[in-house]
Design an enzyme around this catalytic site. Structure first.
Site, PDB file in Angstrom:
ATOM      1  N   TRP A  18       0.845  -1.214   0.000  1.00 13.23           N
ATOM      2  CA  TRP A  18       0.000   0.000   0.000  1.00 13.23           C
ATOM      3  C   TRP A  18       0.868   1.247   0.000  1.00 13.23           C
ATOM      4  O   TRP A  18       0.702   2.148  -0.810  1.00 13.23           O
ATOM      5  CB  TRP A  18      -0.881  -0.062   1.251  1.00 13.23           C
ATOM      6  CG  TRP A  18      -1.920   1.003   1.408  1.00 13.23           C
ATOM      7  CD1 TRP A  18      -3.156   1.022   0.830  1.00 13.23           C
ATOM      8  CD2 TRP A  18      -1.839   2.173   2.231  1.00 13.23           C
ATOM      9  NE1 TRP A  18      -3.849   2.143   1.246  1.00 13.23           N
ATOM     10  CE2 TRP A  18      -3.066   2.864   2.108  1.00 13.23           C
ATOM     11  CE3 TRP A  18      -0.856   2.705   3.066  1.00 13.23           C
ATOM     12  CZ2 TRP A  18      -3.340   4.055   2.774  1.00 13.23           C
ATOM     13  CZ3 TRP A  18      -1.122   3.888   3.741  1.00 13.23           C
ATOM     14  CH2 TRP A  18      -2.351   4.558   3.591  1.00 13.23           C
ATOM     15  N   ASN A 115      -1.113   5.424  18.023  1.00 16.72           N
ATOM     16  CA  ASN A 115      -0.055   6.071  17.245  1.00 16.72           C
ATOM     17  C   ASN A 115      -0.500   6.274  15.794  1.00 16.72           C
ATOM     18  O   ASN A 115       0.293   6.508  14.904  1.00 16.72           O
ATOM     19  CB  ASN A 115       1.215   5.221  17.319  1.00 16.72           C
ATOM     20  CG  ASN A 115       2.366   5.851  16.566  1.00 16.72           C
ATOM     21  OD1 ASN A 115       2.437   7.064  16.426  1.00 16.72           O
ATOM     22  ND2 ASN A 115       3.253   5.019  16.046  1.00 16.72           N
ATOM     23  N   ILE A 420      16.199  18.461  15.445  1.00 16.64           N
ATOM     24  CA  ILE A 420      15.616  17.512  16.391  1.00 16.64           C
ATOM     25  C   ILE A 420      16.356  16.187  16.401  1.00 16.64           C
ATOM     26  O   ILE A 420      16.140  15.350  17.271  1.00 16.64           O
ATOM     27  CB  ILE A 420      14.112  17.325  16.083  1.00 16.64           C
ATOM     28  CG1 ILE A 420      13.396  18.680  16.106  1.00 16.64           C
ATOM     29  CG2 ILE A 420      13.433  16.406  17.074  1.00 16.64           C
ATOM     30  CD1 ILE A 420      13.547  19.459  17.402  1.00 16.64           C
ATOM     31  N   SER A 422      17.257  13.745  13.451  1.00 13.77           N
ATOM     32  CA  SER A 422      17.503  12.966  12.247  1.00 13.77           C
ATOM     33  C   SER A 422      17.604  13.867  11.024  1.00 13.77           C
ATOM     34  O   SER A 422      16.940  14.902  10.948  1.00 13.77           O
ATOM     35  CB  SER A 422      16.390  11.945  12.045  1.00 13.77           C
ATOM     36  OG  SER A 422      15.153  12.582  11.902  1.00 13.77           O
ATOM     37  N   GLU A 473      21.413  10.432  12.938  1.00 13.18           N
ATOM     38  CA  GLU A 473      20.620   9.192  13.105  1.00 13.18           C
ATOM     39  C   GLU A 473      20.572   8.316  11.848  1.00 13.18           C
ATOM     40  O   GLU A 473      19.592   7.597  11.640  1.00 13.18           O
ATOM     41  CB  GLU A 473      19.194   9.523  13.593  1.00 13.18           C
ATOM     42  CG  GLU A 473      19.161  10.262  14.926  1.00 13.18           C
ATOM     43  CD  GLU A 473      17.748  10.567  15.429  1.00 13.18           C
ATOM     44  OE1 GLU A 473      16.813   9.826  15.100  1.00 13.18           O
ATOM     45  OE2 GLU A 473      17.589  11.564  16.162  1.00 13.18           O
ATOM     46  N   ASP A 478      14.472   3.622  12.757  1.00 15.77           N
ATOM     47  CA  ASP A 478      13.356   4.099  13.565  1.00 15.77           C
ATOM     48  C   ASP A 478      13.862   4.358  14.973  1.00 15.77           C
ATOM     49  O   ASP A 478      14.717   3.636  15.468  1.00 15.77           O
ATOM     50  CB  ASP A 478      12.303   2.992  13.583  1.00 15.77           C
ATOM     51  CG  ASP A 478      11.107   3.327  14.439  1.00 15.77           C
ATOM     52  OD1 ASP A 478      10.089   3.725  13.862  1.00 15.77           O
ATOM     53  OD2 ASP A 478      11.192   3.189  15.678  1.00 15.77           O
ATOM     54  N   GLU A 594       0.613  10.959  23.786  1.00 17.44           N
ATOM     55  CA  GLU A 594      -0.338  10.029  23.171  1.00 17.44           C
ATOM     56  C   GLU A 594      -0.654   8.842  24.078  1.00 17.44           C
ATOM     57  O   GLU A 594      -1.682   8.201  23.916  1.00 17.44           O
ATOM     58  CB  GLU A 594       0.182   9.544  21.819  1.00 17.44           C
ATOM     59  CG  GLU A 594       0.992   8.288  21.908  1.00 17.44           C
ATOM     60  CD  GLU A 594       1.538   7.838  20.571  1.00 17.44           C
ATOM     61  OE1 GLU A 594       1.720   8.671  19.684  1.00 17.44           O
ATOM     62  OE2 GLU A 594       1.794   6.649  20.442  1.00 17.44           O
ATOM     63  N   HIS A 683       6.532  18.080   8.301  1.00 19.34           N
ATOM     64  CA  HIS A 683       5.729  16.988   7.738  1.00 19.34           C
ATOM     65  C   HIS A 683       5.351  17.245   6.295  1.00 19.34           C
ATOM     66  O   HIS A 683       4.729  16.420   5.653  1.00 19.34           O
ATOM     67  CB  HIS A 683       4.472  16.765   8.576  1.00 19.34           C
ATOM     68  CG  HIS A 683       4.786  16.385   9.987  1.00 19.34           C
ATOM     69  ND1 HIS A 683       4.952  17.330  10.976  1.00 19.34           N
ATOM     70  CD2 HIS A 683       5.020  15.189  10.567  1.00 19.34           C
ATOM     71  CE1 HIS A 683       5.259  16.710  12.111  1.00 19.34           C
ATOM     72  NE2 HIS A 683       5.308  15.418  11.887  1.00 19.34           N
TER      73      HIS A 683
HETATM   74  N1  GLN Z   1      15.132  12.455  17.310  1.00 18.85           N
HETATM   75  C1  GLN Z   1      14.066  11.971  16.505  1.00 18.85           C
HETATM   76  C2  GLN Z   1      14.248  12.425  15.068  1.00 18.85           C
HETATM   77  O1  GLN Z   1      14.764  13.487  14.868  1.00 18.85           O
HETATM   78  C3  GLN Z   1      12.737  12.476  17.014  1.00 18.85           C
HETATM   79  C4  GLN Z   1      11.600  12.010  16.153  1.00 18.85           C
HETATM   80  C5  GLN Z   1      10.226  12.238  16.717  1.00 18.85           C
HETATM   81  O2  GLN Z   1      10.015  13.073  17.542  1.00 18.85           O
HETATM   82  N2  GLN Z   1       9.254  11.506  16.263  1.00 18.85           N
HETATM   83  O3  GLN Z   1      13.831  11.740  14.148  1.00 18.85           O
HETATM   84 ZN    ZN Z   2       8.733  14.967  16.890  1.00 16.12          ZN
END
Ligand code: GLN
Ligand code: ZN
Length: 746
Positions: A18, A115, A420, A422, A473, A478, A594, A683
């Site tokens: 998918w 999630n 953040i 990655s 990262e 993941d 969450e 996003h």
């Molecule tokens: N440190 C993670 C990244 O940068 C944090 C990801 C997240 O908050 N979902 O991908």
């Molecule tokens: Zn995040």
């Protein structure tokens, strides 16, 4: 004969077909026709499988091209004003979900406490609901050809839909506008032969649902009057039905109840006789975890309630959207573990076994399942050993003291810039990892490759002039699975994927035994990155709450104990990083919000456990080690005190996609610690303008001090592509410099 129903089946396909099909379409490598054909095949496959497994009521309409709430918004013409004058098309549908060059995407939010993320319907005074297509009818007709009368349409109910919407001025008015649309959809379905229609109203397991009982009475009375032929199943999940004494009187044919997560309360309501004369669709098989069900215990529950309701149907506790497709490919798991697991397909088998049991049929399958279940419980690795945590430090020096010491050591400018964690996982990275996993390249070659990427990105970050760098990262697929692969007590699956949002899937590890730190997790990559630069490199870990919430957790130990076991392991890793000279360490708690229980009454205990475990993990560091944490978007106002109590030196938070809601809770709660409110939305592939980013930096500075504010994107960048990432970060740094200049000139 006892009937078996299902609420929803995973969309992804056994091999994520998918996701691959949709992404190929987005990339322009597949036509719309090809995409439609591919997804049709998947859909029909799922129907066939469920029919073969002996499911009597097979969900239809749970399938989607992206998200079921977006499907409904699109069908009801509830599309954001900024997209309103565009021609209806699949690309418009995807643009609402993902944004395009001209317009930002709609917000997404966690689907209750899962999630999974849905696209938030956006209303305005200009919204004119009407039916724009016959989606559910078409799907129903298609399904009937495959599985005949077994097809059961599924739709999210009007009250839940409006409750999850944004921009609704008057709740009742909005619901009223939708009722004729639902009526039309139900009528079409009934005319096409539908009997049961599953109407999902999970809002009625939440505190908010308690306020909506009167609305439910009006709405369902309307349906009973207008479409009396429809047999509506009022479906709830993830907790017990609220106000069961009143809601059980709704004029619907059946109630779907979660007898896993809301077991005590729902059973109590049944035992009080509230559902006499109603059909009950009993959710006894956990739709959200991957452990085989205790068949005997579940059969006992079903037998005990059978006489108290008009008819009993057996089903999972929720849609199976939240579990992977099948365990059959998990050939590398120990047999005793593998046989104790149940993904979607295995759960279908369990449902059938339970129904047969109720009908008095003894089957070989039942005995075998019970034997497997017992073998798992008896396995050595299920024996729990808890460490003593009473002597672990959970209190750091006062923030003001730490702040001074850290400022002297790190010597950062005001409004420090960082990311953040990655960076983009390019096709080359994915290719190389695959080659390594297949054994086509050696461990050393793979390591060299990762180091090359780290070095390349350290250089890029220096050129961008970011202040606090990260290693990127690249070694992680993941943020949870990576830790799962290195900690004792975890195992990972080959194909255990679950949809997270849109085409994005995650592969949660399975926690099956005691968790322990048995080897360094991140030291090598972090220290290597730090060796390449004079700027601080931030170590990057995932916190205990997020690891738990994004894993399939064992169900034979308490959550608090599990949090603490993982916290101790993270504490060990932090000590190693600190020893190796890493001055800033981020412990991500992306999933803290969450995991919040849906009912207020249960929230405090969860939050207290969560805060305690975070502090176990992070309080043993020196004063001059700066602890960061990161959280993904969601509603924060109700948990702000707990976030404060984490006592992290700096928190970074997603904000852009909630269009300002979140900022407010931080601004008004006078958050005293370091804080980075994401200044652009990662996003979406869209590169923000400098004006936007400057505004996003300046707005919170009206309330937050410039000494505490950090500038960062709002989440990790791994799903983005390199050119857009660099372009966006250039803007981020330029915007920061512009604001710094303005502050100086003031
Ligand atoms: N440190 C993670 C990244 O940068 C944090 C990801 C997240 O908050 N979902 O991908
Ligand atoms: Zn995040």
């Amino acid at each position: 004969m006892t009937q078996v129903s299902n609420l929803g089946y995973p969309r992804l396909g056994e091999n994520r077909e998918w996701k691959k099909a949709i992404e190929a379409y987005w990339a322009g490598n597949q036509t719309q026709e090809q995409l439609e054909e591919n997804l049709r095949e998947l859909r029909l496959d799922a129907l066939k499988k469920q029919a073969e497994a002996g499911i009597d009521l097979i969900p239809v309409g749970d399938f989607s091209f992206y998200d079921h709430i977006l499907d409904l918004s699109y069908q009801f013409n509830i599309i954001p004003d900024r997209f309103a004058n565009q021609e209806s098309s699949l690309d418009l549908y995807y643009a609402i979900a993902r944004g395009n060059k001209e317009n930002v995407a709609s917000s997404m939010k966690k689907w209750f406490n899962t999630n999974y993320h849905y696209i938030v319907p956006e209303w305005s005074s200009r919204t004119k609901p009407r039916l724009t297509n016959t989606r559910l009818l078409d799907l129903y007709k298609e399904a009937r050809e495959q599985v005949g009368d077994k097809a059961k349409p599924v739709i999210t109910g009007p009250i839940t839909y409006v409750a999850l919407s944004s921009g609704v001025d008057d709740f009742t008015v909005a619901v009223k506008k939708l009722l004729p649309l639902y009526k039309e959809v139900f009528t079409q379905l009934v005319d096409a032969g539908a009997t049961y229609i599953q109407v999902d109203e999970p809002i009625f397991v939440t505190d908010e649902g308690e306020e909506l009982v009167e609305a439910a009475k009006c709405v369902y009375a309307y349906f009973a009057k207008e479409v009396p032929q429809a047999k509506l199943v009022f479906q709830t999940y993830f907790e017990a039905l609220v106000k069961a004494d009143q809601l059980s009187d709704l004029p619907v044919a059946a109630f779907g109840l979660d007898l896993v997560h809301g077991r005590e309360e729902n059973l109590d309501a049944i035992n009080k006789g509230y559902f006499e004369g109603k059909e009950v669709f009993a959710g006894v098989v956990n739709g959200r975890n991957i452990w085989a069900v205790d068949l005997k215990a579940s059969a006992d529950i079903l037998q005990a309630i059978e006489g108290k309701v008009a008819k009993l149907v057996v089903q999972p506790s929720s849609s199976l959207l939240h579990v992977p497709v099948t365990t059959k490919n998990e050939t590398e798991l120990e047999p005793v573990l593998k046989n104790g697991l149940a993904f979607a397909d295995e759960k279908l088998v369990e449902l059938r076994l339970l129904a047969d049991r109720l009908d008095g049929k003894e089957s070989e399958g039942f005995a075998k399942h019970v034997a497997d279940f017992d073998a798992l419980q008896a396995a050595d690795f299920r024996h729990v050993q808890l460490e003593d945590i009473s002597s672990v430090k959970t209190e750091r020096a006062p923030f003001a003291d730490r702040q001074k010491i850290q400022a002297a050591k790190l010597n950062l400018p005001i409004l420090p810039t960082t990311t953040i964690g990655s960076f983009p996982q390019s096709p080359e990275i994915r290719r190389t990892r695959l080659a390594w996993k297949r054994g086509d390249i050696s461990d050393q070659d793979y390591k060299d490759f990762i180091n090359q990427e780290i070095a390349r990105w350290i250089k890029i970050q220096e050129d961008l002039d970011l202040d606090v760098l990260v290693h990127g990262e690249f070694e992680r697929v993941d943020m949870v699975e990576f830790f799962g692969q290195k900690l004792a007590g975890f195992t990972t699956t080959k194909l255990g994927w679950v949809q997270s949002y849109g085409s994005r899937a995650v592969k949660p590890p399975i926690i099956y035994g005691d968790v322990k730190h048995i080897q360094p997790l991140t030291v090598e990559e972090t220290v290597y990155a730090q060796s390449l630069t004079d700027r601080p490199v931030k170590g990057m870990l995932t916190g205990p709450i997020t690891i738990t919430n994004w894993s399939f957790e064992r169900d034979d130990i308490s959550r608090a104990d599990l949090f603490n076991q993982i916290a101790l392991a993270i504490k060990d890793e932090i000590a190693l990083l600190e020893e190796a000279g890493i001055a800033i360490i981020q412990v991500d708690e992306a999933a803290l919000r969450e995991g919040l229980p849906l009912r207020k009454a249960k929230q405090k205990a969860y939050l207290d456990d969560a805060v305690a475990s975070f502090r176990i993990a992070t309080s043993s560091v020196e004063d001059d080690t700066q602890i960061h944490t990161h959280m993904c978007y969601s509603k924060f106002d109700e948990i702000i005190d707990s976030i404060r109590a984490l006592d992290a030196d700096v928190i970074s938070i997603e904000t852009s996609r909630s269009h300002g809601d979140i900022i407010e809770s931080f601004e008004t709660a006078v958050y005293p610690l370091g804080i980075g409110l994401g200044v652009y939305d990662i996003h979406s592939p869209r590169v923000p303008s400098q004006d936007e980013v400057v505004a996003n930096i300046k707005r919170p500075l009206q309330r937050l001090s410039k000494e505490q504010f950090w500038v960062n994107p709002d989440c990790g960048l791994k799903t983005r592509r390199e050119p857009e990432t660099i372009a966006a970060l250039e803007i981020l740094v330029a915007s920061t410099k512009e604001v710094r200049q303005q502050l100086k000139n003031r």
